[in-house]
Scaffold this motif. Structure first.
Motif, PDB file in Angstrom:
ATOM      1  N   MET A   1       0.831  -1.203   0.000  1.00  0.00           N
ATOM      2  CA  MET A   1       0.000   0.000   0.000  1.00  0.00           C
ATOM      3  C   MET A   1       0.870   1.260   0.000  1.00  0.00           C
ATOM      4  O   MET A   1       0.487   2.273  -0.587  1.00  0.00           O
ATOM      5  CB  MET A   1      -0.930   0.004   1.222  1.00  0.00           C
ATOM      6  N   LEU A   2       2.049   1.169   0.629  1.00  0.00           N
ATOM      7  CA  LEU A   2       2.964   2.315   0.616  1.00  0.00           C
ATOM      8  C   LEU A   2       3.426   2.633  -0.800  1.00  0.00           C
ATOM      9  O   LEU A   2       3.521   3.793  -1.188  1.00  0.00           O
ATOM     10  CB  LEU A   2       4.190   2.004   1.477  1.00  0.00           C
ATOM     11  N   GLN A   3       3.718   1.586  -1.577  1.00  0.00           N
ATOM     12  CA  GLN A   3       4.147   1.798  -2.963  1.00  0.00           C
ATOM     13  C   GLN A   3       3.068   2.547  -3.724  1.00  0.00           C
ATOM     14  O   GLN A   3       3.345   3.387  -4.567  1.00  0.00           O
ATOM     15  CB  GLN A   3       4.396   0.458  -3.678  1.00  0.00           C
ATOM     16  N   LEU A   4       1.820   2.191  -3.445  1.00  0.00           N
ATOM     17  CA  LEU A   4       0.705   2.802  -4.157  1.00  0.00           C
ATOM     18  C   LEU A   4       0.528   4.252  -3.750  1.00  0.00           C
ATOM     19  O   LEU A   4       0.336   5.126  -4.579  1.00  0.00           O
ATOM     20  CB  LEU A   4      -0.596   2.063  -3.840  1.00  0.00           C
ATOM     21  N   GLY A   5       0.566   4.474  -2.445  1.00  0.00           N
ATOM     22  CA  GLY A   5       0.230   5.796  -1.936  1.00  0.00           C
ATOM     23  C   GLY A   5       1.334   6.801  -2.134  1.00  0.00           C
ATOM     24  O   GLY A   5       1.344   7.566  -3.094  1.00  0.00           O
ATOM     25  N   ARG A   6       2.336   6.723  -1.279  1.00  0.00           N
ATOM     26  CA  ARG A   6       3.339   7.770  -1.237  1.00  0.00           C
ATOM     27  C   ARG A   6       4.156   7.810  -2.524  1.00  0.00           C
ATOM     28  O   ARG A   6       4.431   8.837  -3.081  1.00  0.00           O
ATOM     29  CB  ARG A   6       4.252   7.543  -0.031  1.00  0.00           C
ATOM     30  N   ARG A   7       4.509   6.608  -3.045  1.00  0.00           N
ATOM     31  CA  ARG A   7       5.461   6.601  -4.149  1.00  0.00           C
ATOM     32  C   ARG A   7       4.807   6.405  -5.503  1.00  0.00           C
ATOM     33  O   ARG A   7       5.457   6.553  -6.523  1.00  0.00           O
ATOM     34  CB  ARG A   7       6.481   5.500  -3.911  1.00  0.00           C
ATOM     35  N   ALA A   8       3.505   6.009  -5.506  1.00  0.00           N
ATOM     36  CA  ALA A   8       2.801   5.775  -6.768  1.00  0.00           C
ATOM     37  C   ALA A   8       3.599   4.864  -7.684  1.00  0.00           C
ATOM     38  O   ALA A   8       3.677   5.078  -8.886  1.00  0.00           O
ATOM     39  CB  ALA A   8       2.472   7.100  -7.473  1.00  0.00           C
ATOM     40  N   ASP A   9       4.263   3.877  -7.111  1.00  0.00           N
ATOM     41  CA  ASP A   9       5.080   2.962  -7.904  1.00  0.00           C
ATOM     42  C   ASP A   9       4.280   1.694  -8.194  1.00  0.00           C
ATOM     43  O   ASP A   9       4.356   0.695  -7.480  1.00  0.00           O
ATOM     44  CB  ASP A   9       6.363   2.616  -7.136  1.00  0.00           C
ATOM     45  N   PHE A  10       3.485   1.764  -9.242  1.00  0.00           N
ATOM     46  CA  PHE A  10       2.599   0.664  -9.578  1.00  0.00           C
ATOM     47  C   PHE A  10       3.344  -0.619  -9.892  1.00  0.00           C
ATOM     48  O   PHE A  10       3.002  -1.692  -9.378  1.00  0.00           O
ATOM     49  CB  PHE A  10       1.704   1.061 -10.760  1.00  0.00           C
ATOM     50  N   PRO A  11       4.366  -0.588 -10.742  1.00  0.00           N
ATOM     51  CA  PRO A  11       5.092  -1.822 -11.067  1.00  0.00           C
ATOM     52  C   PRO A  11       5.631  -2.520  -9.819  1.00  0.00           C
ATOM     53  O   PRO A  11       5.537  -3.740  -9.695  1.00  0.00           O
ATOM     54  CB  PRO A  11       6.215  -1.337 -11.969  1.00  0.00           C
ATOM     55  N   MET A  12       6.140  -1.717  -8.877  1.00  0.00           N
ATOM     56  CA  MET A  12       6.698  -2.316  -7.674  1.00  0.00           C
ATOM     57  C   MET A  12       5.588  -2.954  -6.827  1.00  0.00           C
ATOM     58  O   MET A  12       5.738  -4.080  -6.331  1.00  0.00           O
ATOM     59  CB  MET A  12       7.406  -1.238  -6.841  1.00  0.00           C
ATOM     60  N   ALA A  13       4.452  -2.256  -6.713  1.00  0.00           N
ATOM     61  CA  ALA A  13       3.332  -2.802  -5.955  1.00  0.00           C
ATOM     62  C   ALA A  13       2.866  -4.113  -6.582  1.00  0.00           C
ATOM     63  O   ALA A  13       2.571  -5.092  -5.889  1.00  0.00           O
ATOM     64  CB  ALA A  13       2.177  -1.802  -5.913  1.00  0.00           C
ATOM     65  N   ALA A  14       2.818  -4.153  -7.921  1.00  0.00           N
ATOM     66  CA  ALA A  14       2.392  -5.348  -8.629  1.00  0.00           C
ATOM     67  C   ALA A  14       3.363  -6.495  -8.355  1.00  0.00           C
ATOM     68  O   ALA A  14       2.952  -7.633  -8.092  1.00  0.00           O
ATOM     69  CB  ALA A  14       2.295  -5.070 -10.123  1.00  0.00           C
ATOM     70  N   ALA A  15       4.653  -6.189  -8.424  1.00  0.00           N
ATOM     71  CA  ALA A  15       5.656  -7.228  -8.191  1.00  0.00           C
ATOM     72  C   ALA A  15       5.522  -7.786  -6.774  1.00  0.00           C
ATOM     73  O   ALA A  15       5.544  -9.013  -6.570  1.00  0.00           O
ATOM     74  CB  ALA A  15       7.058  -6.670  -8.411  1.00  0.00           C
ATOM     75  N   LEU A  16       5.353  -6.887  -5.793  1.00  0.00           N
ATOM     76  CA  LEU A  16       5.216  -7.337  -4.406  1.00  0.00           C
ATOM     77  C   LEU A  16       3.959  -8.194  -4.234  1.00  0.00           C
ATOM     78  O   LEU A  16       3.958  -9.190  -3.514  1.00  0.00           O
ATOM     79  CB  LEU A  16       5.161  -6.134  -3.462  1.00  0.00           C
ATOM     80  N   SER A  17       2.878  -7.807  -4.931  1.00  0.00           N
ATOM     81  CA  SER A  17       1.642  -8.580  -4.850  1.00  0.00           C
ATOM     82  C   SER A  17       1.864  -9.988  -5.371  1.00  0.00           C
ATOM     83  O   SER A  17       1.345 -10.959  -4.822  1.00  0.00           O
ATOM     84  CB  SER A  17       0.540  -7.913  -5.663  1.00  0.00           C
TER      85      SER A  17
END
Lengths: 263, 370, 287
Positions: free
Chosen positions: C248-264
């Motif tokens: 959720m941090l990747q999504l919110g503060r950093r808006a790093d979608f690819p990273m959030a997807a990878a972590l998911s």
């Protein structure tokens, strides 16, 4: 160990665990009546002030309405799609039906966070505005497997002849489904619907990530939490809990009681 | 209403299994036909093909002269009464019986009037507002009948409708079915594996085995003059006696059996008399044995000793060992008044007119009646 | 087998009935999931997602210690929660199944899982009321003179674990109870008849027979626990982050979608591994 000691021990253990299970709920409800601004001991006195507060809160009431709307509509859609699919797989032979059934129940095995992220990435790519509709679409995804599984499990082979009889007497397909199959399966359809409403009503992650201006109740409560402990949050939390319990008892009364009767 | 039915060369395959093998059958309008046979003989498959729940792999079905082979069940002038009754559990009896009329767009009042009349026909008018789960098995069965008849079908198909009832109720329902069929005049096609039920209700019986029709005819003919060994054995107990033709003359045929030479009337043969030396099977029902020296033209079969006997009320059922063929065991019914004792010797004879000669060799030397 | 005209028409109808559900699941689940998997292999440049294929996100996950640490934290917390929950729930399920009179059992069970139906957010908030510095527990302890200073119960791993254990004790009581009541009492009679003591009967007969129920519950606990964001976010504080919080941090503060997807997808891989580990028992349950 003598039997009496065993029983005493069992009562003690069960008592402690029930206490643990109910502790947060009791504290939540009790301090929603707190006559003060902090929902922690000591209890200064009892008041309905905070309930008045939440029912006067436009945003909160709007969120409550949104939650109900999303829960009812998405559950109805999930039930309809689940019923039709269950009918297809229970009554007809389709190629690779195992694989198709696996696809329909697959979302049940995946974390809602992942479902929400996937939908969010597609919606933002397609420039689809986030709204209650997108939340509802997500809730159908998580509730469809549940509705399908419940209704599919209740479609037995003994009902096939009943549907045949209807067809034999001249009923068209939609008449068989509407006048015979659906009424016959009503207990499990209602069970699927109420369970689905309960899940949608409580769901947070999808509602949080896929909504924008209009939000559901859990999301609104979440934003209230930023201001810390507040008896108002206790009050709305108690209302949410009460509604869940009411839904559960409806499920128990209407559905489970009915299905216990011989048919 | 009523209609004739014509099945022509119907064959049905399920994968590699041939459930129905080139069956042809003509049923006249208003007839009560019973399809009789053991489970897996194809009788239910044939009924499903008539009802429109199965399509034949090849062959045609005509009802009232119209080709119905590929017409859906809903658009056929047939209705089916299912083995498990298949009543709609959530509807009252009135709504159950009125369902078909509702599907035909009948107004509510007219529908209720007709449904009530049909409930009356089966004696359940007073229970019209009850639900199926409040009824006994026999009552449910009547509702199913009323529901199937309410739409005034040309042909009523009954799939072992009495199978779930106990014996006494079954006999009672047989009489009622027969009476109702006479009253409404609809063609009835009834499936069962119970030969007594078949004889009790049928105008004509169709005996089926392994996807084929073994025998068709009046109940008395099927029982007294069966045209196949299977048919003879399925309709009731029978002794099968292997025999060989010696010669024929003056309407009489001389055959040789393990019990000696026997002179039979040519009428005993279901088909043409085979030439001399041909192997045949004599079929004798246990109740056809007579004390020797009776008035009828009888065929003497030598002496036999009683191995054991049991009293059945109407008769004594005895197992006999003929002196001429000690390996053979015959079953005979002796009169109520006889007092058979193990070891007793009796003279065997049988009325010539009751012997059936079939041009088939039995699968085993002894008949294996049901 | 030849297909007759009526059968062909039936087949068409069947597709008509199945299609809406299949299309919905494909459009709103399968496709988004595949798209997310693709994104996890893309990168981000100037706040936009760029479709160049790379394994950088996954490399970063294993390279950056705070991301890997989040996974390890999640695994640790989940393991602790699963074990404690089973140990607490089994005796309760046993007492309900064996000691509560038959006609009260259903009621006892409903009561034991009633708070299960409070919403996630509200339940965690309620625990915050109980566990915070001025909360019920600390005030009681101080009043009783057991501690001088309030304990750090919320905003810590303890808070997260208590919140989780509360939820999963209810879930496990349900699954274990369901397993216990379907056991024939004759097993116990047979074991006793053959000379087994109460403890031996439990150890050699009852426990192995209820193992499928335990494993189903444990698997559910694992899946729901490791994917949950709310409980650690409300009760865990900021000292120690779990994997969903990092996503959720990747999504919110950093808006790093690819990273959030990878972590998911890493999260999903862990769940799949857990499933494969439990599959033996989950299958047994189904037969």
């Amino acid at each position: 160990m003598p039997r009496q000691l065993q029983t005493a021990f069992a009562i003690l253990y069960a008592g402690v665990l029930y206490g643990f299970i109910f502790l947060p709920v009791v504290v939540l409800v009790l301090f929603s009546f707190q006559d003060g601004t902090l929902p922690v001991p000591p209890l200064h006195g009892l008041t309905l002030h905070w309930y008045g507060e939440i029912f006067a809160d436009r945003k909160l009431m709007a969120a409550l309405g949104n939650s109900l709307l999303v829960a009812v509509i998405s559950s109805a859609v999930a039930c309809l799609l689940g019923f039709l699919a269950a009918y297809a797989f229970a009554r007809y032979r389709l190629p690779a039906s195992n694989l198709q059934r696996a696809l329909i129940v697959a979302p049940m095995t995946v974390s809602t966070l992942i479902i929400a992220l996937g939908l969010l990435s597609v919606f933002s790519r397609l420039d689809i505005q986030l709204s209650l509709w997108t939340v509802g679409a997500g809730h159908v995804v998580i509730n469809l497997p549940l509705c399908f599984a419940i209704i599919y499990a209740s479609m037995g082979a003994h009902q096939i002849n009943i549907e045949r009889a209807a067809r034999d007497l001249g009923a068209r397909d939609w008449q068989v489904m509407l006048l015979v199959t659906a009424p016959m399966l009503m207990p499990s359809i209602l069970a699927a619907f109420f369970l689905s409403v309960t899940f949608s009503w409580d769901e947070f992650i999808i509602a949080f990530l896929l909504s924008r201006f209009d939000v559901t109740l859990p999301v609104e409560i979440w934003s209230m939490l930023r201001s810390g402990l507040d008896p108002k949050t206790n009050a709305i939390g108690s209302v949410v809990f009460l509604m869940s319990v009411v839904l559960l008892f409806m499920l128990e009364l209407i559905v489970l009681r009915k299905s216990g009767k011989p048919s | 209403m009523t209609a004739d039915v014509s099945i022509r060369n119907a064959t049905k395959d399920f994968g590699s299994f041939r459930a129905l093998n080139d069956v042809s059958l003509e049923i006249s309008a208003g007839e009560f036909i019973v399809l009789l046979g053991p489970s897996g003989c194809g009788k239910t498959t044939l009924l499903s093909i008539l009802g429109g729940f199965l399509e034949p792999t090849s062959g045609t079905v005509l009802i009232g002269g119209r080709d119905m082979t590929h017409v859906a069940a809903a658009r056929r002038p047939t209705t089916t009464m299912f083995q498990d009754y298949a009543l709609f559990p959530h509807m009252s009896l009135l709504d159950n019986v009125g369902f078909g009329l509702r599907m035909r767009g009948l107004a509510r009042s007219e529908r209720h009037r007709k449904a009530l009349a049909h409930l009356d026909l089966v004696g359940l008018r007073m229970s019209a507002s009850r639900k199926p789960h409040e009824l006994s098995g026999g009552q449910r069965q009547r509702v199913a009948l009323a529901r199937a008849l309410a739409v005034d079908p040309d042909v009523l198909l009954l799939d072992e409708p009495l199978g779930a009832l106990d014996l006494k109720l079954r006999r009672q329902m047989q009489d009622e079915l027969k009476a109702i069929q006479r009253r409404v005049g609809t063609t009835f096609v009834h499936v069962t594996h119970d030969q007594e039920e078949a004889m009790a209700i049928a105008d004509r019986i169709v005996v089926m085995n392994q996807g084929r029709i073994e025998d068709i005819g009046l109940p008395t003919d099927i029982y007294m003059r069966p045209r196949s060994l299977f048919s003879a054995g399925f309709m009731g107990e029978a002794n099968f006696l292997p025999a060989r033709i010696i010669g024929a003359a003056d309407g009489e045929v001389r055959v040789e059996t393990a019990l000696g030479e026997v002179l039979l009337p040519a009428a005993a043969f279901a088909a043409a008399v085979p030439p001399a030396g041909g192997r045949i099977t004599l079929c004798i029902r246990p109740e056809h044995f007579r004390p020797a020296g009776g008035a009828e033209a009888s065929v003497a079969l030598g002496r036999a000793s009683i191995i054991d006997s049991a009293f059945f009320g109407g008769h004594h059922r005895c197992h006999l060992r003929p002196e001429a063929a000690p390996d053979m065991i015959l079953t005979a019914h002796l009169p109520q008044t006889a007092q058979p004792r193990t070891g007793d010797l009796i003279d065997l004879a049988v009325a010539a007119a009751s012997v059936v000669a079939l041009a088939e060799a039995p699968a085993s030397t002894q008949g294996d009646p049901q | 087998m030849t297909v007759t005209p009526l059968e062909r028409a039936e087949q068409r109808k069947a597709w008509g009935f199945a299609l809406p559900a299949l299309v919905w699941t494909t459009a709103f689940f399968l496709f988004p999931f595949a798209y997310m998997a693709a994104i996890s292999l893309w990168t981000r440049s100037g706040g936009k997602i760029v479709a160049t294929w790379t394994l950088d996100n996954y490399a970063a996950f294993f390279g950056k210690s705070h991301l890997l640490k989040a996974l390890l934290n999640s695994l640790e917390v989940t393991a602790i929660v699963t074990v404690i929950s089973i140990l607490l729930a089994y005796p309760l399920a046993w007492i309900i199944a064996e000691r509560v009179p038959k006609r009260w059992q259903r009621m006892a069970l409903i009561m034991a899982i009633l708070p299960f139906w409070t919403s996630y957010v509200v339940r965690s908030y309620s625990w915050l009321l109980v566990l915070s510095k001025g909360g019920v527990v600390n005030q009681t302890l101080i009043w009783a003179g057991l501690v001088a200073e309030p304990l750090q119960l919320s905003a810590s791993r303890t808070g997260t674990v208590i919140g989780f254990v509360h939820f999963f004790v209810m879930l496990l009581t349900l699954t274990i109870y369901a397993n216990l009541v379907q056991l024939s009492p004759n097993y116990r009679r047979a074991a006793a008849d053959l000379g087994a003591s109460g403890l031996q009967t439990f150890r050699h007969v009852i426990l192995p027979l209820t193992l499928p129920g335990i494993m189903v519950g444990a698997f559910l606990t694992f899946v729901l626990c490791i994917g949950d964001y709310i409980t650690p976010q409300i009760l865990g504080g900021n000292n120690e982050l779990l994997l969903p919080q990092v996503i959720m941090l990747q999504l919110g503060r950093r808006a790093d979608f690819p990273m959030a997807a990878a972590l998911s997808l890493v999260l999903m891989a862990v769940v799949t591994l857990a499933y494969l580990f439990c599959a033996r028992w989950l299958k047994m349950e189904r037969t």
